[in-house]
Design a protein around this motif. Structure first.
Motif, PDB file in Angstrom:
ATOM      1  N   SER A   1     153.761  -3.998 -49.707  1.00  0.00           N
ATOM      2  CA  SER A   1     154.687  -4.433 -50.850  1.00  0.00           C
ATOM      3  C   SER A   1     155.443  -5.594 -50.610  1.00  0.00           C
ATOM      4  N   CYS A   2     156.111  -6.100 -51.558  1.00  0.00           N
ATOM      5  CA  CYS A   2     156.866  -7.389 -51.612  1.00  0.00           C
ATOM      6  C   CYS A   2     158.051  -7.037 -52.366  1.00  0.00           C
ATOM      7  N   ILE A   3     158.914  -6.981 -51.654  1.00  0.00           N
ATOM      8  CA  ILE A   3     160.593  -6.710 -52.169  1.00  0.00           C
ATOM      9  C   ILE A   3     161.218  -7.926 -52.664  1.00  0.00           C
ATOM     10  N   ARG A   4     161.925  -8.151 -53.973  1.00  0.00           N
ATOM     11  CA  ARG A   4     162.391  -9.297 -54.370  1.00  0.00           C
ATOM     12  C   ARG A   4     163.671  -8.895 -55.077  1.00  0.00           C
ATOM     13  N   TYR A   5     164.731  -9.751 -55.235  1.00  0.00           N
ATOM     14  CA  TYR A   5     166.003  -9.747 -55.866  1.00  0.00           C
ATOM     15  C   TYR A   5     166.132 -10.701 -57.043  1.00  0.00           C
ATOM     16  N   HIS A   6     166.164 -10.752 -58.403  1.00  0.00           N
ATOM     17  CA  HIS A   6     166.476 -11.873 -59.096  1.00  0.00           C
ATOM     18  C   HIS A   6     167.229 -11.537 -60.233  1.00  0.00           C
ATOM     19  N   LYS A   7     168.086 -12.259 -60.566  1.00  0.00           N
ATOM     20  CA  LYS A   7     169.169 -12.128 -61.526  1.00  0.00           C
ATOM     21  C   LYS A   7     169.570 -10.567 -61.994  1.00  0.00           C
ATOM     22  N   GLY A   8     169.886  -9.805 -60.764  1.00  0.00           N
ATOM     23  CA  GLY A   8     170.466  -8.787 -61.126  1.00  0.00           C
ATOM     24  C   GLY A   8     169.323  -7.475 -61.168  1.00  0.00           C
ATOM     25  N   VAL A   9     168.200  -7.938 -61.021  1.00  0.00           N
ATOM     26  CA  VAL A   9     166.882  -7.005 -61.058  1.00  0.00           C
ATOM     27  C   VAL A   9     166.498  -6.701 -59.626  1.00  0.00           C
ATOM     28  N   PHE A  10     165.865  -5.646 -59.129  1.00  0.00           N
ATOM     29  CA  PHE A  10     164.977  -5.662 -57.925  1.00  0.00           C
ATOM     30  C   PHE A  10     163.738  -5.309 -58.432  1.00  0.00           C
ATOM     31  N   TYR A  11     162.939  -6.010 -57.695  1.00  0.00           N
ATOM     32  CA  TYR A  11     161.569  -5.909 -57.824  1.00  0.00           C
ATOM     33  C   TYR A  11     160.717  -5.355 -56.479  1.00  0.00           C
ATOM     34  N   VAL A  12     159.714  -4.552 -56.819  1.00  0.00           N
ATOM     35  CA  VAL A  12     158.925  -4.206 -55.702  1.00  0.00           C
ATOM     36  C   VAL A  12     157.427  -4.434 -56.264  1.00  0.00           C
ATOM     37  N   PHE A  13     156.779  -5.316 -55.739  1.00  0.00           N
ATOM     38  CA  PHE A  13     155.318  -5.465 -55.905  1.00  0.00           C
ATOM     39  C   PHE A  13     154.404  -4.939 -54.777  1.00  0.00           C
ATOM     40  N   THR A  14     153.356  -4.309 -55.416  1.00  0.00           N
ATOM     41  CA  THR A  14     152.365  -3.964 -54.513  1.00  0.00           C
ATOM     42  C   THR A  14     150.968  -4.021 -55.133  1.00  0.00           C
ATOM     43  N   PHE A  15     149.912  -3.290 -54.341  1.00  0.00           N
ATOM     44  CA  PHE A  15     148.629  -3.282 -54.927  1.00  0.00           C
ATOM     45  C   PHE A  15     147.867  -2.154 -54.329  1.00  0.00           C
ATOM     46  N   ALA A  16     146.919  -1.748 -54.914  1.00  0.00           N
ATOM     47  CA  ALA A  16     145.956  -0.744 -54.560  1.00  0.00           C
ATOM     48  C   ALA A  16     144.489  -0.663 -54.875  1.00  0.00           C
ATOM     49  N   ALA A  17     143.846  -1.036 -53.792  1.00  0.00           N
ATOM     50  CA  ALA A  17     142.465  -1.117 -54.060  1.00  0.00           C
ATOM     51  C   ALA A  17     141.846   0.346 -54.633  1.00  0.00           C
ATOM     52  N   THR A  18     142.541   1.514 -54.305  1.00  0.00           N
ATOM     53  CA  THR A  18     142.109   2.774 -54.868  1.00  0.00           C
ATOM     54  C   THR A  18     142.290   2.626 -56.297  1.00  0.00           C
ATOM     55  N   THR A  19     143.079   2.066 -56.832  1.00  0.00           N
ATOM     56  CA  THR A  19     142.936   1.993 -58.577  1.00  0.00           C
ATOM     57  C   THR A  19     142.473   0.770 -59.105  1.00  0.00           C
ATOM     58  N   GLY A  20     142.382  -0.251 -58.069  1.00  0.00           N
ATOM     59  CA  GLY A  20     141.836  -1.781 -58.713  1.00  0.00           C
ATOM     60  C   GLY A  20     143.135  -2.324 -59.474  1.00  0.00           C
ATOM     61  N   LYS A  21     144.346  -2.086 -59.202  1.00  0.00           N
ATOM     62  CA  LYS A  21     145.406  -2.671 -59.918  1.00  0.00           C
ATOM     63  C   LYS A  21     146.468  -3.392 -58.795  1.00  0.00           C
ATOM     64  N   THR A  22     147.378  -4.257 -59.563  1.00  0.00           N
ATOM     65  CA  THR A  22     148.521  -4.670 -58.803  1.00  0.00           C
ATOM     66  C   THR A  22     149.697  -4.250 -59.802  1.00  0.00           C
ATOM     67  N   TYR A  23     150.785  -3.890 -58.932  1.00  0.00           N
ATOM     68  CA  TYR A  23     151.819  -3.149 -59.576  1.00  0.00           C
ATOM     69  C   TYR A  23     153.188  -3.945 -59.294  1.00  0.00           C
ATOM     70  N   VAL A  24     153.816  -3.779 -60.636  1.00  0.00           N
ATOM     71  CA  VAL A  24     155.391  -4.352 -60.619  1.00  0.00           C
ATOM     72  C   VAL A  24     156.376  -3.203 -60.834  1.00  0.00           C
TER      73      VAL A  24
END
Length: 523
Positions: A106-129
């Motif tokens: 995963s990739c964790i970020r903070y921007h303009k008061g919001v926390f974001y966690v980005f990750t990906f899963a080959a199991t589902t074939g998707k990228t998640y935010v």
């Protein structure tokens, strides 16, 4: 007489300085920062608080979020999701599983008061935010899009654009849409054709694990690479523009400690966070100081990751990363503390903390031929250098063909528990050390409550486990053979303590666990 006085003074001074400087040294942080499986870390600082996300793949809930105020003492505070998706592989259905897959890096970020966690899963074939304004309590919003972008890193730049970098060997870059719902059409391009180049041309694992940072107007891209016949290696590329051109160099080669990034303190000090493959306990986090020379971050001390750090000492992993549980719940308590994760998605109707107050009840809902395909194994991390897990199990309501107890979970797992076969209950130790489960020892059980214990020794990669039973919770006897634990890629995770119950013939049987107690000792 005078010489005796001098000798006493010398001894006293020696003791005084030993205590003074010994205690001072004890108050410094030690590497590894977390002696447990916390891989693929991504880290941010918001004010004087640090947040870190990590990988737990097929476990549910997933993408653990940890918090620290000093970089050495970390506490689980949340997960990005309860379940990644409702599908056979994640539900352990139709002989499918997601071992070693699920969500990664995963990739964790903070921007303009919001926390974001980005990750990906080959199991589902998707990228998640995943996003939230309250990272410790949620709720989380989620966007997902195709495809699954391997080992992604995301950067909110000063020009208002959001960039994503991902890949292995050949690294790609694209802009994300303003609502982070996908990639902007026409923005995808090759960022670095062969990011492994600084490590040579004989590469076993291409550059991946991207993490991007902007410091004093320059872009720094961290990657891991593994030269053949070498070790995991940290690469850093830098550029004046996010699109490059990038110049790269080998930044660290030390005991395979690699993959991570940069973090600074409020005081202006810099550290790099990395992890190390450390046998069967898993991939464990390290920190190293960072200095700056000619616009490059220099990792470690004389090219090495030091054993001690100028940070406060850790108070231990209990209760913030792992913890005991008496299964007593008061009104307002969460059903399960954050230290617990299910092996794959749970079947919620088949576990309870209220059917019998003060106990965890696991009920069988289907038959399974293999333990690793059984649902509702409740797990938490093992940890080093030594640890033990103990439970008390009531087996009075088992049915024919049931098996319940305590497991050290990996592909080559070990179990101690109770089997109900041919109308009789027996206490058994099972080893899957050689890939196939083998009953190493069994003995008849004449009572409804039995006490079980598993111990792990990860010291200097010894990687051995022993199993014990007791009929009174005080006097312990070893059972079966010693398990030689091994880290395998099919599961891609350090060993975990687990509480389990599954059926092979009839459904509807249940067992009650009175407690689970974890300790940093093995006696």
């Amino acid at each position: 007489m005078e010489s005796s006085i001098i000798l006493r003074k010398t001894v006293f001074a020696s003791i005084f300085f030993t205590l003074l400087f010994g205690n001072a040294q004890d108050k410094r942080a030690q590497n590894p920062i977390i002696f447990a499986d916390v891989p693929d870390m991504s880290m941010i600082r918001v004010g004087d608080t640090y947040y870190m996300s990590s990988t737990t793949m097929h476990m549910s809930p997933g993408v653990p979020i940890m918090k620290s105020t000093d970089l050495s003492n970390w506490k689980l505070v949340n997960y990005a999701y309860d379940i990644l998706a409702d599908m056979d592989a994640l539900n352990l259905e139709n002989d499918e599983s997601a071992y070693g897959r699920g969500s990664w890096a995963s990739c964790i970020r903070y921007h303009k008061g919001v926390f974001y966690v980005f990750t990906f899963a080959a199991t589902t074939g998707k990228t998640y935010v995943y996003s939230t304004k309250d990272i410790e309590n949620g709720p989380w919003d989620v966007n997902s899009f195709e495809p699954s972008c391997h080992d992604l890193t995301v950067h909110f730049d000063d020009d208002g654009k959001v960039y994503m970098i991902w890949g292995n060997g050949k690294l790609m870059i694209a802009e994300l849409k303003n609502d982070l719902s996908g990639v902007k059409v026409g923005t995808e391009r090759v960022l670095i054709e062969n990011a492994s180049t600084p490590a040579g041309d004989n590469i076993m694992l291409g550059a991946e694990g991207s993490q991007l940072f902007k410091v004093n107007g320059k872009y720094y891209l961290f990657n891991i690479v593994w030269p053949r016949n070498g070790m995991r290696t940290v690469l850093i590329h830098r550029a004046d523009s996010i699109y490059g051109p990038y110049e790269g160099k080998v930044a660290l080669q030390d005991r395979g400690i690699a993959q991570g990034g940069l973090i600074d303190t409020p005081e202006g000090d810099w550290f790099t966070y990395l992890f190390r493959d450390y046998g069967s306990v898993g991939r464990i986090p390290y920190l190293a100081p960072v200095t700056w020379e000619d616009g490059w971050p220099v990792l470690g001390v004389n090219g090495k990751v030091p054993d001690t750090l100028d940070l406060p000492a850790s108070s231990g992993l209990i209760p913030n990363i792992v913890d005991s549980d008496e299964f007593n719940r008061q009104e307002g308590d969460s059903a399960l503390p954050l230290v617990w994760q299910w092996n794959h998605n749970p079947a919620d109707s088949l576990w309870s903390l209220t059917d019998r107050n003060g106990y965890l009840r696991l009920t069988t809902g289907r038959t399974d031929e293999k333990f690793v395909q059984a649902r509702n194994t409740l797990t938490q991390r093992t940890f080093g250098p030594i640890c033990s897990g103990t439970t008390a199990l009531d087996v009075s309501n088992m049915k024919e063909g049931d098996f319940a107890g305590l497991v050290l979970l990996q592909k080559n797992y070990g179990q101690i528990g109770v089997k109900y076969e041919n109308g009789e209950k027996k206490l058994v130790m099972v080893s899957a050390q050689n890939d196939q489960p083998e009953e190493m020892e069994s003995l008849p059980l004449q009572q409804d409550v039995v006490y079980l214990k598993a111990t792990c020794n990860f010291t200097d990669l010894e990687d051995v486990a022993d199993f014990y039973y007791s009929f009174n919770g005080k006097d312990w006897m070893k059972i079966g053979g010693q398990l030689k634990m091994s880290y395998t890629l099919p599961h891609f995770m350090g060993y975990r303590f687990g509480l389990f119950n599954y059926a092979s013939k009839e459904v509807g049987g249940f067992v009650d666990f009175d407690y689970f107690r974890i300790a940093n000792k093995i006696d």
